[in-house]
Scaffold this motif. Sequence first.
Motif, PDB file in Angstrom:
ATOM      1  N   THR A 142       0.834  -1.199   0.000  1.00 21.00           N
ATOM      2  CA  THR A 142       0.000   0.000   0.000  1.00 21.00           C
ATOM      3  C   THR A 142       0.871   1.252   0.000  1.00 21.00           C
ATOM      4  O   THR A 142       1.931   1.294   0.609  1.00 21.00           O
ATOM      5  N   GLU A 152       0.747   2.811  -6.161  1.00 17.97           N
ATOM      6  CA  GLU A 152      -0.279   3.464  -6.968  1.00 17.97           C
ATOM      7  C   GLU A 152       0.306   3.928  -8.303  1.00 17.97           C
ATOM      8  O   GLU A 152      -0.337   3.806  -9.361  1.00 17.97           O
ATOM      9  N   MET A 158      -3.713  -6.041  -0.391  1.00 20.48           N
ATOM     10  CA  MET A 158      -2.349  -5.545  -0.408  1.00 20.48           C
ATOM     11  C   MET A 158      -1.695  -5.747   0.964  1.00 20.48           C
ATOM     12  O   MET A 158      -2.362  -5.999   1.965  1.00 20.48           O
TER      13      MET A 158
END
Length: 259
Positions: A189, A194, A224
Amino acid sequence: MAGIALAPNQRVLITAGASGIGRAIADLLIENGARVHVCDISESFLADFRRAHPGHGTSICDVSDEAQVDQLFADVRDGLGGLDALINNAGIAGPTGGVDEIAPADWRRTIDICLVGQFLCTRLAVPMLKAAGEGAIVNMSSSAGRFGYAYRTPYSAAKWGVIGFTQSLAKELGPSNIRVNAILPGIITGPRMEGVIRDRAAQVGVPYETMEKEYLNRISLRRMTGPEDVAGMVLFLLSPLGRNISGQSLGVDGNVESL
């Protein structure tokens, strides 16, 4: 983390230790009594670390730069007086693209930081660990060091290299009572992951949400992993509970099935 105790005042160097996984490792080890020195390329991250942990050492260092690594270890000797453990955490995601689209400079930069940097730090840490009479090295690999990873070839190549480096060091340093292991985080995470998902989605022409779901569907636990999960494994390996664990590649990833 209850139930796991480090040796008193264990001296630990963590590369890229002022943010992300490195910061989670530093926070947990300090909480459990370690004396920590971290390096990072970001002065703002280091300043935040110093505010949270006054009394623990920091250095600016790009681990791919030999002169900066030399200075880092001079700082460690001055601040800690020796070393009991090295956490080779520094790394970058590298470029996303087909092999024919990747610039040679980007390839080299990824290998230099993710793999060569571990060598540069380890070569200076080993004499200090030997002087301490025992020690531990934890090298950060990745699920990409277990599976091929399309469109991320330099990153995967570097992380496979970390596995070979780790297993070779475990054999070489075992007689000196130095344990060497690799941790293979999965989909962690945070903003770095991302960005990886966003770039992969753009590469194959699908929405971010579609690619995120595809990543999660490749994990048996369908979730995750947090930086704190990786930190917990490091704590275990550095504690007496990990005294006979060496030469291992330990996934902390919810069981990534493929990439």
